[in-house]
Design a protein around this motif. Sequence first.
Motif, PDB file in Angstrom:
ATOM      1  N   PHE A  48      13.498  21.839-100.224  1.00 24.54           N
ATOM      2  CA  PHE A  48      12.199  21.571 -99.628  1.00 24.54           C
ATOM      3  C   PHE A  48      11.690  22.851 -98.977  1.00 24.54           C
ATOM      4  N   VAL A  49      10.366  22.959 -98.916  1.00 17.80           N
ATOM      5  CA  VAL A  49       9.793  24.152 -98.305  1.00 17.80           C
ATOM      6  C   VAL A  49      10.230  24.214 -96.853  1.00 17.80           C
ATOM      7  N   GLN A  50      10.771  25.311 -96.434  1.00 20.60           N
ATOM      8  CA  GLN A  50      11.362  25.394 -95.105  1.00 20.60           C
ATOM      9  C   GLN A  50      11.053  26.746 -94.475  1.00 20.60           C
ATOM     10  N   ASP A  51       9.749  27.056 -94.382  1.00 24.32           N
ATOM     11  CA  ASP A  51       9.382  28.322 -93.761  1.00 24.32           C
ATOM     12  C   ASP A  51       8.947  28.076 -92.319  1.00 24.32           C
ATOM     13  N   TYR A  52       8.561  29.138 -91.630  1.00 23.56           N
ATOM     14  CA  TYR A  52       8.249  29.035 -90.200  1.00 23.56           C
ATOM     15  C   TYR A  52       7.055  28.141 -89.921  1.00 23.56           C
ATOM     16  N   MET A 229      -4.638  21.228-103.003  1.00 22.73           N
ATOM     17  CA  MET A 229      -5.866  21.428-102.212  1.00 22.73           C
ATOM     18  C   MET A 229      -5.551  21.281-100.729  1.00 22.73           C
ATOM     19  N   VAL A 230      -4.718  20.279-100.417  1.00 23.50           N
ATOM     20  CA  VAL A 230      -4.359  20.033 -99.020  1.00 23.50           C
ATOM     21  C   VAL A 230      -3.600  21.229 -98.468  1.00 23.50           C
ATOM     22  N   TYR A 231      -2.641  21.702 -99.231  1.00 19.43           N
ATOM     23  CA  TYR A 231      -1.844  22.837 -98.747  1.00 19.43           C
ATOM     24  C   TYR A 231      -2.760  24.027 -98.442  1.00 19.43           C
ATOM     25  N   HIS A 250      -6.867   9.260 -97.569  1.00 17.04           N
ATOM     26  CA  HIS A 250      -7.105   7.992 -98.277  1.00 17.04           C
ATOM     27  C   HIS A 250      -6.381   8.035 -99.618  1.00 17.04           C
ATOM     28  N   ASP A 251      -6.117   6.816-100.137  1.00 13.71           N
ATOM     29  CA  ASP A 251      -5.199   6.715-101.282  1.00 13.71           C
ATOM     30  C   ASP A 251      -5.892   6.362-102.597  1.00 13.71           C
ATOM     31  N   ASP A 252      -7.183   6.654-102.700  1.00 17.00           N
ATOM     32  CA  ASP A 252      -7.934   6.249-103.901  1.00 17.00           C
ATOM     33  C   ASP A 252      -7.314   6.769-105.191  1.00 17.00           C
ATOM     34  N   THR A 253      -6.704   7.946-105.136  1.00 17.66           N
ATOM     35  CA  THR A 253      -6.102   8.495-106.362  1.00 17.66           C
ATOM     36  C   THR A 253      -4.578   8.539-106.263  1.00 17.66           C
ATOM     37  N   GLY A 254      -4.031   7.771-105.334  1.00 12.88           N
ATOM     38  CA  GLY A 254      -2.575   7.624-105.249  1.00 12.88           C
ATOM     39  C   GLY A 254      -1.836   8.823-104.680  1.00 12.88           C
ATOM     40  N   CYS A 255      -2.547   9.712-103.976  1.00  9.14           N
ATOM     41  CA  CYS A 255      -1.896  10.945-103.482  1.00  9.14           C
ATOM     42  C   CYS A 255      -1.653  10.936-101.975  1.00  9.14           C
ATOM     43  N   ALA A 256      -1.877   9.811-101.299  1.00  5.41           N
ATOM     44  CA  ALA A 256      -1.904   9.847 -99.822  1.00  5.41           C
ATOM     45  C   ALA A 256      -0.572  10.285 -99.204  1.00  5.41           C
ATOM     46  N   SER A 262       2.450  17.474 -98.038  1.00  4.74           N
ATOM     47  CA  SER A 262       1.959  18.820 -98.298  1.00  4.74           C
ATOM     48  C   SER A 262       1.285  19.396 -97.045  1.00  4.74           C
ATOM     49  N   ALA A 263       0.558  18.551 -96.339  1.00  2.18           N
ATOM     50  CA  ALA A 263      -0.107  18.994 -95.102  1.00  2.18           C
ATOM     51  C   ALA A 263       0.933  19.454 -94.078  1.00  2.18           C
ATOM     52  N   LEU A 264       2.019  18.711 -93.961  1.00  2.87           N
ATOM     53  CA  LEU A 264       3.067  19.097 -93.001  1.00  2.87           C
ATOM     54  C   LEU A 264       3.722  20.406 -93.417  1.00  2.87           C
TER      55      LEU A 264
END
Length: 434
Positions: A48-52, A229-231, A250-256, A262-264
């Motif tokens: 998993f991504v584990q940077d600062y 896009m979120v990242y 929102h989950d309209d396209t199943g990506c919520a 990705s945001a975290l």
Amino acid sequence: MCGTCNGDAAGAAPPAANSTTGNAAPSASTSNGVHPAQGKPASSPYQFVQDYISNVGRFKIIESTLREGEQFANAFFDLETKIKIAKALDNFGVDYIELTSPVASQASYDDCKAICQLGLKAKILTHVRCNMEDARKAVECGVDGVDLVIGTSSFLREYSHGKSMDMIKSIALEVIAYVKSKGIEVRFSSEDSFRSNLVDILHLYQACDKAGVDRVGVADTVGGATPRMVYDLIRTLRCCVGCDIETHFHDDTGCAVANAHSALEAGATHVDTSVLGIGERNGITPLGALMARMVVTAPDYVKSKYNLKALKSLETLVADAVQVNIPFNNPVTGFCAFTHKAGIHAKAILANPSTYEIIDPHDFGMTRYVSINSRITGWNAVKARIEQLGLGSEFSDDQVKEVTAKIKQMADIRPLAIDDTDSIIRSYHLDLQI
Ligand SMILES: N[C@@H](CCCC[NH3+])C(=O)O
Ligand SMILES: [Zn+2]
């Protein structure tokens, strides 16, 4: 139960949830998500991504079942139900509980006040339009924080409130200053952030940050964003503001759920959730699914912070309140989330559950189930069931294989229940005695 295996149950009711025979998660771990997936062999190339900048191991939840969730088509929460849900969320360990705007109706106002007086550990927020009148009402209710929101996409500026970005900024700064002067938390969120002008919203967020806002919020209001896009947006924003960053998908396209993760990774600090994802249209990031995702990414943090074993009863409470069933494929609590059926899977699961499970059901007080009632079962699973029935010492492996063939023969003709397969086993066993 098979004495040599780690499986919970082949065929029938599984043993108690506190069984010590769970999967073999490796012990290596550190904070902030620097942890291999549960059961991941050391040779796996995936990390998993584990940077600062990543916050996968130190995020907070803003639970919005009592705000976004009220926008779900079936939702009607009276005060008693709201209190039950608020207490259950608090018991689960969410950091914040967000309530419907007190401006929405008299009951919303009264209920907001009542929930503020419950003395919960979670901080109570209410979510209002970014204007002075709404903010005053929110403060009046005794909340710990006010969540301000205003649309920033050209769609919303043109077809909803009609304000320019300059007007939005000056109102935002005035309202932020007011809420801060009351000594409580304040968040400023744009709405439809991913379809807003990037430069415009970065400027706006920077101005809010300078004004001392506690969090800025990014919302994928129409559910069209992708994890990449979120990242990109959160990573860019992380470089522009020093305050916390809240995210809402929102989950309209199943990506919520993927978008929240990705945001975290990109440095967001807070994720909005609702139980079962209930919200406007098909809703937002579900609390349970996010827990499933994050317990794999950051097991130590998630297991120590959240009362995962309370998830099922929390979901059941909300499902009943809005008259829906828990979906069959719900992560963790869907009825077949830990059911193993194919013979080849069952054999490996019985030997080591990590073979086909990324999540240990015991972490959530759930149990795994190995089905033997189908044409695709295998003799190892049937053997485990025979042992559960206390007949293990009376069957040779060849006999187990023979009775497995009978089960498969019958399962080719019609669907079988566990009682049917048990009867086949018992009748075969009786024949052995003659
Ligand atoms: N439901 C609103 C809320 C935005 C703010 C969320 N923290 C939206 O999706 O835009
Ligand atoms: Zn929303």
